[in-house]
Design an enzyme around this catalytic site. Structure first.
Site, PDB file in Angstrom:
ATOM      1  N   GLN A 141      -9.245   1.910  -0.461  1.00  0.00           N
ATOM      2  CA  GLN A 141      -8.986   2.262  -1.863  1.00  0.00           C
ATOM      3  C   GLN A 141      -9.972   3.312  -2.336  1.00  0.00           C
ATOM      4  O   GLN A 141      -9.594   4.278  -3.011  1.00  0.00           O
ATOM      5  CB  GLN A 141      -9.059   1.015  -2.742  1.00  0.00           C
ATOM      6  CG  GLN A 141      -7.909   0.051  -2.482  1.00  0.00           C
ATOM      7  CD  GLN A 141      -7.995  -1.220  -3.294  1.00  0.00           C
ATOM      8  OE1 GLN A 141      -8.982  -1.468  -3.987  1.00  0.00           O
ATOM      9  NE2 GLN A 141      -6.972  -2.047  -3.204  1.00  0.00           N
ATOM     10  N   ASP A 200      -6.767  -8.223   4.449  1.00  0.00           N
ATOM     11  CA  ASP A 200      -5.925  -8.990   3.518  1.00  0.00           C
ATOM     12  C   ASP A 200      -5.337 -10.243   4.156  1.00  0.00           C
ATOM     13  O   ASP A 200      -4.737 -11.070   3.464  1.00  0.00           O
ATOM     14  CB  ASP A 200      -4.778  -8.110   3.007  1.00  0.00           C
ATOM     15  CG  ASP A 200      -5.270  -7.037   2.040  1.00  0.00           C
ATOM     16  OD1 ASP A 200      -6.383  -7.194   1.498  1.00  0.00           O
ATOM     17  OD2 ASP A 200      -4.551  -6.050   1.843  1.00  0.00           O
ATOM     18  N   ARG A 211       1.557   4.278  -3.015  1.00  0.00           N
ATOM     19  CA  ARG A 211       1.299   5.683  -2.685  1.00  0.00           C
ATOM     20  C   ARG A 211       2.559   6.538  -2.791  1.00  0.00           C
ATOM     21  O   ARG A 211       2.494   7.721  -3.131  1.00  0.00           O
ATOM     22  CB  ARG A 211       0.704   5.765  -1.275  1.00  0.00           C
ATOM     23  CG  ARG A 211      -0.762   5.270  -1.223  1.00  0.00           C
ATOM     24  CD  ARG A 211      -1.169   4.960   0.205  1.00  0.00           C
ATOM     25  NE  ARG A 211      -2.589   4.675   0.390  1.00  0.00           N
ATOM     26  CZ  ARG A 211      -3.185   3.505   0.121  1.00  0.00           C
ATOM     27  NH1 ARG A 211      -2.482   2.495  -0.372  1.00  0.00           N
ATOM     28  NH2 ARG A 211      -4.478   3.331   0.341  1.00  0.00           N
ATOM     29  N   ARG A 227     -13.048  -7.202 -11.482  1.00  0.00           N
ATOM     30  CA  ARG A 227     -13.363  -6.628 -10.165  1.00  0.00           C
ATOM     31  C   ARG A 227     -14.189  -5.332 -10.288  1.00  0.00           C
ATOM     32  O   ARG A 227     -14.075  -4.604 -11.271  1.00  0.00           O
ATOM     33  CB  ARG A 227     -12.055  -6.385  -9.381  1.00  0.00           C
ATOM     34  CG  ARG A 227     -11.388  -7.716  -9.055  1.00  0.00           C
ATOM     35  CD  ARG A 227     -10.092  -7.537  -8.293  1.00  0.00           C
ATOM     36  NE  ARG A 227     -10.300  -6.954  -6.982  1.00  0.00           N
ATOM     37  CZ  ARG A 227      -9.309  -6.564  -6.191  1.00  0.00           C
ATOM     38  NH1 ARG A 227      -8.053  -6.685  -6.590  1.00  0.00           N
ATOM     39  NH2 ARG A 227      -9.571  -6.066  -5.008  1.00  0.00           N
ATOM     40  N   SER A 277     -13.614   0.753   2.723  1.00  0.00           N
ATOM     41  CA  SER A 277     -12.593   0.541   1.687  1.00  0.00           C
ATOM     42  C   SER A 277     -11.615   1.699   1.646  1.00  0.00           C
ATOM     43  O   SER A 277     -11.977   2.836   1.318  1.00  0.00           O
ATOM     44  CB  SER A 277     -13.244   0.388   0.307  1.00  0.00           C
ATOM     45  OG  SER A 277     -12.249   0.500  -0.695  1.00  0.00           O
ATOM     46  N   SER A 296       0.834  -1.208   0.000  1.00  0.00           N
ATOM     47  CA  SER A 296       0.000   0.000   0.000  1.00  0.00           C
ATOM     48  C   SER A 296       0.870   1.259   0.000  1.00  0.00           C
ATOM     49  O   SER A 296       0.616   2.214  -0.739  1.00  0.00           O
ATOM     50  CB  SER A 296      -0.885   0.022   1.247  1.00  0.00           C
ATOM     51  OG  SER A 296      -1.802  -1.030   1.215  1.00  0.00           O
ATOM     52  N   GLY A 348      -5.583  -3.768  -7.602  1.00  0.00           N
ATOM     53  CA  GLY A 348      -6.780  -2.987  -7.299  1.00  0.00           C
ATOM     54  C   GLY A 348      -6.407  -1.612  -6.772  1.00  0.00           C
ATOM     55  O   GLY A 348      -7.026  -0.604  -7.118  1.00  0.00           O
ATOM     56  N   ARG A 388     -12.236 -14.817  -2.002  1.00  0.00           N
ATOM     57  CA  ARG A 388     -11.345 -15.485  -1.027  1.00  0.00           C
ATOM     58  C   ARG A 388     -12.101 -16.406  -0.070  1.00  0.00           C
ATOM     59  O   ARG A 388     -11.489 -17.292   0.522  1.00  0.00           O
ATOM     60  CB  ARG A 388     -10.520 -14.438  -0.262  1.00  0.00           C
ATOM     61  CG  ARG A 388      -9.456 -13.850  -1.165  1.00  0.00           C
ATOM     62  CD  ARG A 388      -8.517 -12.908  -0.456  1.00  0.00           C
ATOM     63  NE  ARG A 388      -7.419 -12.581  -1.354  1.00  0.00           N
ATOM     64  CZ  ARG A 388      -6.650 -11.495  -1.247  1.00  0.00           C
ATOM     65  NH1 ARG A 388      -6.856 -10.631  -0.274  1.00  0.00           N
ATOM     66  NH2 ARG A 388      -5.666 -11.290  -2.099  1.00  0.00           N
TER      67      ARG A 388
HETATM   68  C1  S3P Z   1      -5.620  -1.386   0.026  1.00  0.00           C
HETATM   69  C2  S3P Z   1      -6.888  -1.444   0.540  1.00  0.00           C
HETATM   70  C3  S3P Z   1      -7.624  -2.701   0.710  1.00  0.00           C
HETATM   71  C4  S3P Z   1      -6.702  -3.918   0.613  1.00  0.00           C
HETATM   72  C5  S3P Z   1      -5.732  -3.813  -0.523  1.00  0.00           C
HETATM   73  C6  S3P Z   1      -4.871  -2.584  -0.368  1.00  0.00           C
HETATM   74  C7  S3P Z   1      -4.973  -0.063  -0.109  1.00  0.00           C
HETATM   75  O1  S3P Z   1      -8.592  -2.810  -0.305  1.00  0.00           O
HETATM   76  O2  S3P Z   1      -7.464  -5.095   0.494  1.00  0.00           O
HETATM   77  O3  S3P Z   1      -4.911  -4.948  -0.590  1.00  0.00           O
HETATM   78  O4  S3P Z   1      -3.745  -0.015  -0.355  1.00  0.00           O
HETATM   79  O5  S3P Z   1      -5.673   0.950   0.032  1.00  0.00           O
HETATM   80  P1  S3P Z   1     -10.088  -2.232  -0.139  1.00  0.00           P
HETATM   81  O6  S3P Z   1     -10.010  -0.782  -0.060  1.00  0.00           O
HETATM   82  O7  S3P Z   1     -10.820  -2.699  -1.368  1.00  0.00           O
HETATM   83  O8  S3P Z   1     -10.610  -2.879   1.116  1.00  0.00           O
END
Ligand code: S3P
Length: 434
Positions: free
Chosen positions: A169, A315, A26, A122, A167, A22, A94, A346
């Site tokens: 993300q 995760d 970023r 997705r 979420s 993550s 993602g 999962r």
């Molecule tokens: C992440 C947020 C999570 C996580 C992913 C990394 C991130 O996803 O499962 O592996 O870096 O912001 P979600 O926001 O879909 O929960």
């Protein structure tokens, strides 16, 4: 690629697992639109983060490395990105796609985001909806699936967005778009999720106001380059935490692991099950808490996983299910629908694999019920999901015979060198081409 994980083994020694995924994504994204040169160390040289590097190079950003975890990003400023000549392919990531969607919605040029077969299945409606509300124009395939085509030059305005799901993300996507929007953008989350974007924005000097479940920023600011030391990824450390707990006589020291409070559900849940984990040498590195984690084998008990821990361990559930399979009694997980839309479903993928090994696993809409017990080996399908593959490799530490794990190519998205490290620490994994 296939892993053959031999039954048994003891995990001993010391390791620093690869950098946080993550934070690695970023660091490139914010470094690219900052003013000045951002130097990153501890960067994850995994395929997901490398795809983000390639995407920013395609938008004209000069990026040196990665070389032994070091990356130098020559920031182009908030409005310095250039129109990419081709679609940006973020691979399996993602995070790459959803965060980039927010950033690209605020650019003057058109762009297209695509990814691999898993990512193209997705849901992206969760980012298209708030971005559209902000004034962006994005088209997707039916069902809100990638590729995403993002029209440039659309003026954005701030919104007050209440996330329909927990979420990070989606939260981050809206915040990144908010930097390009007129006025204030706020995001309220139903439960705390990883707050790396908020912390890193502050590190780059972009003001973000935060209260319990809400954060707010104002568009039109700038980022100032800074140095970023990416800690080891607790999501990768999780495989070793479970491995050393379930393999008798194990004793492992994992160094420089990120222990951001929004990421430590795995520690909390394992401790609740009876794990022997100690966290030492806590310090703060670049705005993120870091520590060394010692884990020794311990007998586990089944538990009902507290709901508030779910987003904090999202995760790590695949490998926590392996812990549950080795525990005495029943483990129940609920409130984890999000697991169905990760790199694979999962819940379904883990239930199938556990049943193959002879473990009772009952699938729920939003979770799973696992009865701990003894188990054997078998052939496991991973649905090309890195975390499913690594979880079943860890399961071999307690299996009665070898586990053959099919479709392991994606392990390199988050944990390059997993098999080499595991062999060094005491789990025998042979890699075969299939
Ligand atoms: C992440 C947020 C999570 C996580 C992913 C990394 C991130 O996803 O499962 O592996 O870096 O912001 P979600 O926001 O879909 O929960």
């Amino acid at each position: 690629m296939k892993f053959i994980a031999d039954a048994g083994g003891v995990l001993r020694g010391e390791a620093r697992v690869p950098g946080d995924k993550s934070l690695s994504h970023r660091s490139i994204m914010l470094g690219a639109i900052a003013q000045g040169v951002t130097r990153v160390s501890g960067f994850l040289e995994g395929e997901d983060a490398l795809a983000t590097v390639a995407a920013f190079r395609a938008m004209g950003v000069r990026i040196e490395g990665p070389e032994q975890g070091r990356v130098v990003v020559h920031g182009v400023g908030m409005h310095g990105l250039q129109r990419p000549a081709v679609a940006l392919d973020v691979g399996n990531a993602g995070t790459g796609m959803r965060l980039l969607a927010g950033l690209l919605a605020g650019q003057a040029f058109d762009s297209e985001l695509t990814g691999d077969v898993s990512l193209c299945g997705r849901p992206m409606g969760r980012v298209i909806d708030p971005l559209t509300e902000m004034g962006a124009s994005i088209t997707a395939e039916p069902g809100g699936k990638p590729p995403l085509r993002i029209a440039g030059g659309k003026p954005l305005h701030g919104i007050d967005y209440h996330l329909p799901m927990a979420s990070a993300q989606v939260k981050s996507c809206v915040l990144l778009a908010g930097m390009y929007a007129e006025g204030e953008t706020s995001v309220t989350e139903p439960a705390p999720t990883r707050d790396h974007t908020e912390r890193m924005l502050s590190g780059f000097g972009y003001p973000v106001q935060r209260s319990a479940n809400r954060c707010t920023l104002r568009g039109g600011g700038t980022l100032t380059a800074c140095d970023i030391d990416v800690p080891a990824d607790i999501s990768s450390a999780a495989f070793l935490l479970v491995g050393a707990t379930i393999a008798p006589d194990s004793d492992l020291l994992l160094t420089h692991v990120g222990i951001n409070p929004t990421r430590i559900g795995v520690l909390n849940i394992l401790r609740l099950m009876g794990a022997d984990i100690t966290v030492d040498n806590q310090r703060e590195v670049g705005g993120e808490p870091v520590a060394d984690i010692r884990v020794k084998s311990a007998p586990l008990n089944g538990v009902e996983i507290p709901l508030e821990q779910v987003p904090l361990a999202i995760d790590e559930f695949p490998v926590l299910f392996i812990a549950a399979a080795c525990a005495r009694g029943t483990t129940v997980l609920r409130g984890a629908q999000e697991l169905r839309v990760k790199e694979s479903d999962r819940i379904a993928a883990m239930a199938e694999g556990l049943q193959t090994l002879g473990i009772q696993a009952q699938v729920l809409d939003d979770g799973i019920v696992i009865e701990g017990g003894e188990f054997g080996g078998g052939d496991i399908r991973t649905f090309h999901d890195h975390r499913i593959a690594m979880s079943f490799a860890i399961a071999a530490l307690r299996a009665k015979s070898a586990i053959h794990i099919l479709e392991c190519d994606h392990v390199a998205t988050s944990f390059p060198g997993f098999d080499v490290l595991m062999n060094r620490l005491g789990l025998s994994i042979t890699v075969e081409q299939d």
